[in-house]
Each structure stands twice: as C-alpha cells, then as structure tokens.
Design an enzyme around this catalytic site. Structure first.
Site, PDB file in Angstrom:
ATOM      1  CD  GLU A  64      92.276   4.041  76.776  1.00  0.00           C
ATOM      2  OE1 GLU A  64      92.182   2.798  76.799  1.00  0.00           O
ATOM      3  OE2 GLU A  64      91.354   4.805  77.138  1.00  0.00           O
ATOM      4  CG  ASP A  68      97.077   0.117  73.125  1.00  0.00           C
ATOM      5  OD1 ASP A  68      97.501  -0.428  74.160  1.00  0.00           O
ATOM      6  OD2 ASP A  68      96.729  -0.532  72.122  1.00  0.00           O
ATOM      7  CG  ASP A 137      92.504   3.094  80.190  1.00  0.00           C
ATOM      8  OD1 ASP A 137      93.228   2.156  79.802  1.00  0.00           O
ATOM      9  OD2 ASP A 137      91.300   2.946  80.481  1.00  0.00           O
ATOM     10  CD  GLU A 140      97.373   2.106  76.988  1.00  0.00           C
ATOM     11  OE1 GLU A 140      97.876   0.977  76.961  1.00  0.00           O
ATOM     12  OE2 GLU A 140      96.152   2.319  76.784  1.00  0.00           O
TER      13      GLU A 140
END
Length: 250
Positions: A64, A68, A137, A140
């Site tokens: 994650e 991101d 999340d 990502e």
C-alpha cells in the site's frame, strides 16, 4: 521483478482455487502477473497477519505504501501534461480529490477487489469488506504489487485507466468536492486566517473506530461531525462550515 512472496522465512501457499480466482481477477482487468503471489499479498489485510502466528508479516501494508507513491506520481504526471495552462494549485486540488478514499473505494469495488480480500475473523465479522478505507488501501496495494511485478510503465497504465475518468469528472465539476480546500479558500478571503480542526473524540475498537472532529472559524465552531477516519470527519465538518458560510453570503 520480484520473486515469490515469503513471510517469516516461509513461503505462503496459494491453493488452486485461490490461484484461479486471482488469475480471473487479472483477466477481468486485462493485466497479467508473472508472480501471482505478489497479487495475493496485496489482498491480505493486516487483521489476517495479526491473527496468524505463522505468517505474522503477511499483509499488504508495505505494498500500500509503495502503491500510494505510484498512484500519486502517475496522477501528478498526467495532470502536469493535461492541464498545461493551469497553475500548480489547480493541479493539486484535482489530485487531492482523485486519490482520496472517497474516489478510490468505489474504484476498488468496480474492480472486484472486495471479493478477494482476506481478513482475520474479527475484521471479517465487522464488515471490513465494505469499509472505504480498507478498499482504498487495497487498491493502492494492488498498484504496488503490479509495479513490483511489471514495472512503473505498466502500473501507470493501470492507474490512469481508472483515475483519468475521475479527473474528467472533477474537471467538469461532477466529482467529489474537497471541502477542506474550499472552506480554507473562502475563509481566508474573509479573515486572512485558516480554519482550525480539532479531534473531539474517538470511539469503537481499533478495527472499527469512529472519529469526531469540529472546526473553529474565529469564535464560531461547527460540528462535531463523524467519520471512519480523521480525514473523512474533517471533510464532513468542513462541508458543514463551508455551506454555512455560503448561506451567509446569499
């Protein structure tokens, strides 16, 4: 790029049914993984590893974190090329909206991510499969896994496939508004100061907390408003204050 995923020096076993489900997920998206274990890891929530003595590090949090950054870079690069006559502030506003939880969670649902998530028993019972923060999340994490497997160019293509339509919505004023930014811009014009947000309280267990936030504009307070994370609660109370200020101007 990366080989099979290990946790605590042991290889995590993926059975045939799970492998088929993961391959079907890829086929639906039009992508391929050389190492399907990376994708499997992207679907494992920390509640799974928290309840597993054998694989206590087998969760998607590191992916994650990586995803991101890939998401942010891909989005920023597209906006830079797409909006050549706009100042940095315009690009930043749109980026903040399209990489937000409220935008990413529905994308994750549309991709079918919710169907493949793996939780601990507690998070599963509490409805983790439907929680926007977990879905965002996981989106990502999938991007991070695809980056590790296929490189930035392919990961960027996947990001833009879903993010560009959201960018167009915002450009056409049909997207989710960033009320914190709107409130700050409006209030600064009036008072030359910034809104002050305050976390009032938190309620619930760690896996299902609710946050309450209020905002102060000089001697006037709005809220508190609630959300499943501080960012969502801040957006809710910012909307309340913004709409109140707009109403006073009419």
């Amino acid at each position: 790029m990366a080989n099979s995923v290990f946790s605590d020096n042991k290889k995590f076993h993926i059975d045939d049914d799970r492998r088929k489900a993961l391959n079907d997920f890829c086929a639906n998206l039009g992508i391929k993984f050389s190492d399907i274990a990376l994708l499997d890891l992207a679907f494992h929530h920390r509640s799974f590893s928290n309840e597993s003595a054998e694989f206590r590090h087998y969760n998607n949090e590191r992916m994650e974190f990586l995803g991101d950054s890939v998401l942010g870079m891909s989005t920023a690069s597209f906006l830079y090329d797409d909006m050549v006559e706009n100042p940095e502030g315009d690009l930043a506003k749109i980026k903040s909206v399209v990489v937000s939880e409220k935008t990413l969670a529905p994308i994750a649902k549309a991709m079918g991510i919710d169907k493949h998530l793996v939780f601990g028993k507690g998070e599963e019972k509490s409805g983790g499969r439907e929680k926007p923060a977990i879905l965002a999340d996981a989106f990502e994490a999938v991007i991070g896994a695809y980056y590790l497997d296929s490189g930035f160019e392919e990961a960027e293509k996947l990001v833009l496939k879903y993010i560009v339509p959201e960018i167009r919505k915002v450009q056409q004023n049909r997207g989710q508004k960033d009320y914190k930014t709107l409130l700050q811009e409006l209030y600064q014009k009036k008072s030359k100061t910034c809104p002050i947000y305050e976390l009032v309280k938190e309620e619930g267990p760690d896996h299902d907390r609710t946050f309450w936030v209020k905002v102060r504009l000089n001697d006037k307070e709005y809220g508190p408003c609630s959300g499943k994370n501080k960012k969502t609660a801040e957006q809710s109370v910012a909307r309340q204050a913004y709409e109140a200020l707009i109403g006073l101007e009419k």
